[in-house]
Design a protein around this motif. Structure first.
Motif, PDB file in Angstrom:
ATOM      1  N   LEU A 118       0.832  -1.204   0.000  1.00  0.00           N
ATOM      2  CA  LEU A 118       0.000   0.000   0.000  1.00  0.00           C
ATOM      3  C   LEU A 118       0.865   1.253   0.000  1.00  0.00           C
ATOM      4  O   LEU A 118       0.565   2.240  -0.700  1.00  0.00           O
ATOM      5  CB  LEU A 118      -0.919  -0.005   1.225  1.00  0.00           C
ATOM      6  CG  LEU A 118      -2.066  -1.030   1.188  1.00  0.00           C
ATOM      7  CD1 LEU A 118      -2.773  -1.095   2.531  1.00  0.00           C
ATOM      8  CD2 LEU A 118      -3.067  -0.674   0.084  1.00  0.00           C
ATOM      9  N   LEU A 119       1.964   1.223   0.762  1.00  0.00           N
ATOM     10  CA  LEU A 119       2.895   2.340   0.763  1.00  0.00           C
ATOM     11  C   LEU A 119       3.524   2.514  -0.627  1.00  0.00           C
ATOM     12  O   LEU A 119       3.640   3.642  -1.124  1.00  0.00           O
ATOM     13  CB  LEU A 119       3.987   2.098   1.809  1.00  0.00           C
ATOM     14  CG  LEU A 119       5.148   3.096   1.823  1.00  0.00           C
ATOM     15  CD1 LEU A 119       4.647   4.497   2.151  1.00  0.00           C
ATOM     16  CD2 LEU A 119       6.223   2.662   2.819  1.00  0.00           C
ATOM     17  N   THR A 120       3.908   1.405  -1.236  1.00  0.00           N
ATOM     18  CA  THR A 120       4.513   1.458  -2.568  1.00  0.00           C
ATOM     19  C   THR A 120       3.544   2.038  -3.592  1.00  0.00           C
ATOM     20  O   THR A 120       3.924   2.865  -4.429  1.00  0.00           O
ATOM     21  CB  THR A 120       4.961   0.046  -3.001  1.00  0.00           C
ATOM     22  OG1 THR A 120       5.874  -0.480  -2.039  1.00  0.00           O
ATOM     23  CG2 THR A 120       5.631   0.087  -4.368  1.00  0.00           C
ATOM     24  N   SER A 154      10.444   1.378  -7.247  1.00  0.00           N
ATOM     25  CA  SER A 154      10.191   0.026  -7.759  1.00  0.00           C
ATOM     26  C   SER A 154      10.949  -1.031  -6.964  1.00  0.00           C
ATOM     27  O   SER A 154      10.570  -2.211  -6.968  1.00  0.00           O
ATOM     28  CB  SER A 154      10.560  -0.061  -9.239  1.00  0.00           C
ATOM     29  OG  SER A 154      11.962  -0.010  -9.432  1.00  0.00           O
ATOM     30  N   SER A 155      12.026  -0.624  -6.284  1.00  0.00           N
ATOM     31  CA  SER A 155      12.754  -1.567  -5.437  1.00  0.00           C
ATOM     32  C   SER A 155      11.855  -2.071  -4.304  1.00  0.00           C
ATOM     33  O   SER A 155      11.938  -3.239  -3.906  1.00  0.00           O
ATOM     34  CB  SER A 155      13.998  -0.899  -4.852  1.00  0.00           C
ATOM     35  OG  SER A 155      14.870  -0.462  -5.870  1.00  0.00           O
ATOM     36  N   LEU A 156      11.002  -1.184  -3.789  1.00  0.00           N
ATOM     37  CA  LEU A 156      10.048  -1.607  -2.762  1.00  0.00           C
ATOM     38  C   LEU A 156       9.054  -2.616  -3.326  1.00  0.00           C
ATOM     39  O   LEU A 156       8.659  -3.563  -2.641  1.00  0.00           O
ATOM     40  CB  LEU A 156       9.297  -0.395  -2.207  1.00  0.00           C
ATOM     41  CG  LEU A 156      10.111   0.632  -1.425  1.00  0.00           C
ATOM     42  CD1 LEU A 156       9.222   1.795  -0.994  1.00  0.00           C
ATOM     43  CD2 LEU A 156      10.784  -0.012  -0.230  1.00  0.00           C
ATOM     44  N   ALA A 157       8.663  -2.410  -4.584  1.00  0.00           N
ATOM     45  CA  ALA A 157       7.774  -3.378  -5.236  1.00  0.00           C
ATOM     46  C   ALA A 157       8.464  -4.725  -5.357  1.00  0.00           C
ATOM     47  O   ALA A 157       7.849  -5.784  -5.158  1.00  0.00           O
ATOM     48  CB  ALA A 157       7.358  -2.863  -6.613  1.00  0.00           C
ATOM     49  N   GLY A 158       9.761  -4.703  -5.687  1.00  0.00           N
ATOM     50  CA  GLY A 158      10.511  -5.948  -5.754  1.00  0.00           C
ATOM     51  C   GLY A 158      10.546  -6.657  -4.418  1.00  0.00           C
ATOM     52  O   GLY A 158      10.370  -7.876  -4.332  1.00  0.00           O
ATOM     53  N   LEU A 185      -4.871   2.281  -9.474  1.00  0.00           N
ATOM     54  CA  LEU A 185      -5.370   2.336  -8.099  1.00  0.00           C
ATOM     55  C   LEU A 185      -6.093   1.052  -7.710  1.00  0.00           C
ATOM     56  O   LEU A 185      -6.235   0.754  -6.523  1.00  0.00           O
ATOM     57  CB  LEU A 185      -6.315   3.530  -7.929  1.00  0.00           C
ATOM     58  CG  LEU A 185      -5.655   4.914  -7.900  1.00  0.00           C
ATOM     59  CD1 LEU A 185      -6.718   6.003  -7.865  1.00  0.00           C
ATOM     60  CD2 LEU A 185      -4.714   5.044  -6.700  1.00  0.00           C
ATOM     61  N   VAL A 186      -6.556   0.285  -8.705  1.00  0.00           N
ATOM     62  CA  VAL A 186      -7.225  -0.974  -8.397  1.00  0.00           C
ATOM     63  C   VAL A 186      -6.269  -1.928  -7.691  1.00  0.00           C
ATOM     64  O   VAL A 186      -6.683  -2.761  -6.881  1.00  0.00           O
ATOM     65  CB  VAL A 186      -7.805  -1.625  -9.672  1.00  0.00           C
ATOM     66  CG1 VAL A 186      -6.713  -2.225 -10.551  1.00  0.00           C
ATOM     67  CG2 VAL A 186      -8.811  -2.712  -9.310  1.00  0.00           C
ATOM     68  N   TYR A 235      -5.087  -4.805  -2.571  1.00  0.00           N
ATOM     69  CA  TYR A 235      -4.260  -5.052  -1.385  1.00  0.00           C
ATOM     70  C   TYR A 235      -4.990  -4.637  -0.110  1.00  0.00           C
ATOM     71  O   TYR A 235      -4.875  -5.310   0.927  1.00  0.00           O
ATOM     72  CB  TYR A 235      -2.935  -4.289  -1.496  1.00  0.00           C
ATOM     73  CG  TYR A 235      -1.944  -4.921  -2.441  1.00  0.00           C
ATOM     74  CD1 TYR A 235      -1.609  -6.273  -2.326  1.00  0.00           C
ATOM     75  CD2 TYR A 235      -1.328  -4.188  -3.446  1.00  0.00           C
ATOM     76  CE1 TYR A 235      -0.701  -6.862  -3.189  1.00  0.00           C
ATOM     77  CE2 TYR A 235      -0.411  -4.773  -4.316  1.00  0.00           C
ATOM     78  CZ  TYR A 235      -0.107  -6.108  -4.182  1.00  0.00           C
ATOM     79  OH  TYR A 235       0.789  -6.684  -5.031  1.00  0.00           O
ATOM     80  N   PHE A 236      -5.727  -3.546  -0.175  1.00  0.00           N
ATOM     81  CA  PHE A 236      -6.491  -3.098   0.999  1.00  0.00           C
ATOM     82  C   PHE A 236      -7.563  -4.121   1.365  1.00  0.00           C
ATOM     83  O   PHE A 236      -7.743  -4.453   2.551  1.00  0.00           O
ATOM     84  CB  PHE A 236      -7.128  -1.740   0.726  1.00  0.00           C
ATOM     85  CG  PHE A 236      -8.003  -1.257   1.843  1.00  0.00           C
ATOM     86  CD1 PHE A 236      -7.450  -0.756   3.014  1.00  0.00           C
ATOM     87  CD2 PHE A 236      -9.386  -1.317   1.730  1.00  0.00           C
ATOM     88  CE1 PHE A 236      -8.257  -0.319   4.058  1.00  0.00           C
ATOM     89  CE2 PHE A 236     -10.207  -0.885   2.764  1.00  0.00           C
ATOM     90  CZ  PHE A 236      -9.635  -0.388   3.930  1.00  0.00           C
ATOM     91  N   LEU A 237      -8.300  -4.648   0.375  1.00  0.00           N
ATOM     92  CA  LEU A 237      -9.308  -5.677   0.632  1.00  0.00           C
ATOM     93  C   LEU A 237      -8.673  -6.912   1.256  1.00  0.00           C
ATOM     94  O   LEU A 237      -9.215  -7.509   2.194  1.00  0.00           O
ATOM     95  CB  LEU A 237     -10.016  -6.062  -0.664  1.00  0.00           C
ATOM     96  CG  LEU A 237     -11.166  -5.178  -1.134  1.00  0.00           C
ATOM     97  CD1 LEU A 237     -11.745  -5.725  -2.428  1.00  0.00           C
ATOM     98  CD2 LEU A 237     -12.250  -5.072  -0.076  1.00  0.00           C
ATOM     99  N   SER A 238      -7.522  -7.309   0.717  1.00  0.00           N
ATOM    100  CA  SER A 238      -6.837  -8.480   1.246  1.00  0.00           C
ATOM    101  C   SER A 238      -6.455  -8.278   2.703  1.00  0.00           C
ATOM    102  O   SER A 238      -6.650  -9.169   3.542  1.00  0.00           O
ATOM    103  CB  SER A 238      -5.582  -8.763   0.403  1.00  0.00           C
ATOM    104  OG  SER A 238      -4.914  -9.910   0.860  1.00  0.00           O
ATOM    105  N   LEU A 239      -5.925  -7.090   3.024  1.00  0.00           N
ATOM    106  CA  LEU A 239      -5.538  -6.780   4.402  1.00  0.00           C
ATOM    107  C   LEU A 239      -6.762  -6.784   5.318  1.00  0.00           C
ATOM    108  O   LEU A 239      -6.728  -7.337   6.430  1.00  0.00           O
ATOM    109  CB  LEU A 239      -4.845  -5.423   4.443  1.00  0.00           C
ATOM    110  CG  LEU A 239      -4.403  -4.909   5.819  1.00  0.00           C
ATOM    111  CD1 LEU A 239      -3.401  -5.866   6.460  1.00  0.00           C
ATOM    112  CD2 LEU A 239      -3.815  -3.508   5.695  1.00  0.00           C
ATOM    113  N   LEU A 240      -7.848  -6.187   4.864  1.00  0.00           N
ATOM    114  CA  LEU A 240      -9.071  -6.113   5.664  1.00  0.00           C
ATOM    115  C   LEU A 240      -9.617  -7.505   5.964  1.00  0.00           C
ATOM    116  O   LEU A 240      -9.974  -7.821   7.107  1.00  0.00           O
ATOM    117  CB  LEU A 240     -10.117  -5.277   4.920  1.00  0.00           C
ATOM    118  CG  LEU A 240     -11.427  -5.000   5.660  1.00  0.00           C
ATOM    119  CD1 LEU A 240     -11.167  -4.154   6.899  1.00  0.00           C
ATOM    120  CD2 LEU A 240     -12.419  -4.292   4.732  1.00  0.00           C
ATOM    121  N   ILE A 241      -9.682  -8.347   4.958  1.00  0.00           N
ATOM    122  CA  ILE A 241     -10.218  -9.702   5.145  1.00  0.00           C
ATOM    123  C   ILE A 241      -9.308 -10.519   6.053  1.00  0.00           C
ATOM    124  O   ILE A 241      -9.776 -11.286   6.903  1.00  0.00           O
ATOM    125  CB  ILE A 241     -10.389 -10.395   3.779  1.00  0.00           C
ATOM    126  CG1 ILE A 241     -11.466  -9.680   2.955  1.00  0.00           C
ATOM    127  CG2 ILE A 241     -10.754 -11.870   3.952  1.00  0.00           C
ATOM    128  CD1 ILE A 241     -11.539 -10.128   1.506  1.00  0.00           C
TER     129      ILE A 241
END
Length: 474
Positions: free
Chosen positions: A345-347, A379-383, A442-443, A448-454
């Motif tokens: 989410l930060l990335t 992008s390193s954070l994405a990696g 943004l999707v 990722y937000f839905l995954s974290l919430l669940i």
């Protein structure tokens, strides 16, 4: 960028243990050890070879050629490449759906036949041929390009499953993780080498298209040649005594899926987690397929940025998997998985506001950093997320699965991951037709937000206890 394949490898390892011969050769002579090492080397080289396809075609090079040059751009639009981006997503989504449809049957074939090497060869040749034929896709040949991308990706994904089914026959149970790790590490070098070759083709322009279309043959030949040791040294494993060759693969595949779903329904926390993981895998599929496309179209990165970005992603993916593995030992698998989602989410936020962040950083530190290099750094954070998220997700599936059901549950994990990839790419492709690429991305954050919430509703201790109670049943 090839982390999604780990699920398939683990599934085939655990599932194949059910039919692994208990009479595996115990010959400890130097000559026997030498032969086994050659066989392991041959198996690992398939990872080295096929990494050329997923990195060059799917993640880094051909994705941009297709979306910006094969599909005509609408230069008067605020998102001139929206059609190309959508069609790219849909072609990959269709290929994943075919993998889902055929996966149980292919799993039955690899479990109940002595033709693993033959089917591996068919998938390998199919991917090589379909990839080579990309040479004949000219600007405007949209349907041919989509068909070849979908076909080649289908053969690639199927081939990974076939290759994975060899793992239990390559050594003792204690050594299988190490052997799989060798292949994974070698695969990174294959990806780096093939991308280095492909990035010598010049600029992504119509004037240079005659050179750019060589990416198909280059990648196909790299795959073709690099995988030769696999078929020279890898032996055909034979079924244990008492296992029949004459089976109905369609029935076995269907029954396997139905029974696995019935069994999994008895594990509440595993089921909640798999729903959470569905959205994570959907987001990851979009990231893997569109990271470099986004960089090119929105950030306008050039060849030097792409090369640095690719290398950073590979390095930080490995670092992320290792670092979060250590963290997991301290705080638990669920918290670690959630932490990786926060990282994502930060990335996503940093990528969305990369222009503002660049301006702020330059003003604060008196620098003249370009937005392209700031994007490469982000992008390193994405990696790191690519390596850590899947490592943590694998651990949670493992601790929630009784040993006797691990193969089935990892199989469901692999299948649901492909379904999630197809769903995520279909949705992303549609959103591409409505808004800009920047806003469509943004999707990913939303998933990722839905995954974290669940995942907040998952009780790790309760899930572990459920697995233990099932395993202790007489």
């Amino acid at each position: 960028m090839t982390d999604l394949r780990k699920g398939g490898k683990l599934f085939n390892y655990f599932h194949s243990r059910k039919i692994q011969s208990t009479s595996m050769s115990q010959d400890k002579s130097p000559e026997a050890k030498k032969k086994k090492n050659r066989e392991i080397f041959g198996w690992c080289m398939f990872d080295f070879a096929n990494s050329s396809y997923t990195t060059v075609i799917i993640s880094v090079v051909y994705c941009e050629i297709f979306t910006t040059l094969v599909v005509p751009a609408d230069l008067g639009s605020d998102n001139p490449y929206r059609l190309g981006n959508s069609l790219w997503a849909w072609a990959l989504a269709v290929s994943y759906l075919f993998v889902v449809a055929t996966g149980p049957i292919f799993g039955a074939i690899t479990d109940y036949s002595s033709k693993k090497k033959f089917f591996l060869f068919l998938s390998y040749i199919g991917c090589v041929i379909a990839t080579f034929l990309l040479y004949y896709v000219e600007p405007g040949m949209i349907w041919l390009g989509m068909a070849l991308v979908a076909l080649s990706n289908f053969f690639f994904a199927s081939g990974e499953n076939f290759a994975s089914s060899f793992l239990p026959f390559l050594g003792s149970k204690e050594d299988l993780g190490k052997i799989s790790g060798y292949a994974w590490g070698i695969g990174y070098f294959g990806g780096i080498g093939s991308v280095a070759l492909a990035t010598t083709l010049g600029s992504y322009t119509l004037d240079n298209f005659e050179n750019l279309k060589l990416v198909g043959p280059y990648t196909a030949i790299f795959f073709l040649v690099a995988a030769i040791p696999t078929f020279l040294f890898l032996k055909e494993p034979h079924l244990p005594l008492g296992v029949s060759h004459n089976v109905n693969y369609f029935k076995i595949g269907k029954d396997r899926v139905v029974q696995t779903l019935k069994d999994a329904s008895n594990f509440k926390d595993l089921m909640i987690y798999l729903v959470s993981l569905f959205f994570t895998m959907a987001a990851l599929a979009i990231v893997i397929s569109f990271a470099f496309i986004y960089g090119s179209q929105e950030i306008h990165i050039e060849a030097e940025h792409k090369q640095a970005m690719f290398i950073f992603i590979q390095i930080f993916a490995a670092i992320g998997a290792l670092a979060f593995g250590v963290i997991q030992d301290s705080i638990g698998a669920k918290k670690t998985f959630n932490l990786t989602l926060v990282l994502w989410l930060l990335t996503c936020a940093l990528i969305y506001f990369v222009y503002d962040i660049t301006n702020f950083a330059n003003a604060a530190f008196g620098k003249t950093w370009t937005v392209q290099w700031v994007f490469v750094f982000i992008s390193s954070l994405a990696g790191m997320g690519l390596g850590s998220t899947q490592s943590a997700s694998r651990a949670l599936v493992g601790i929630f699965s009784p040993e006797s059901k691990s193969g089935e549950f990892f199989g469901m994990w692999g299948l649901s991951g492909k379904i999630a990839a197809a769903a995520g790419l279909f949705l992303f492709g549609y959103i591409q037709t409505l808004v800009t690429l920047r806003n469509a991305f943004l999707v990913v954050a939303f998933f990722y937000f839905l995954s974290l919430l669940i995942n907040l509703f998952v009780n790790e201790e309760r899930g572990v206890d459920a697995a233990k109670r099932f395993q202790e049943k007489p």
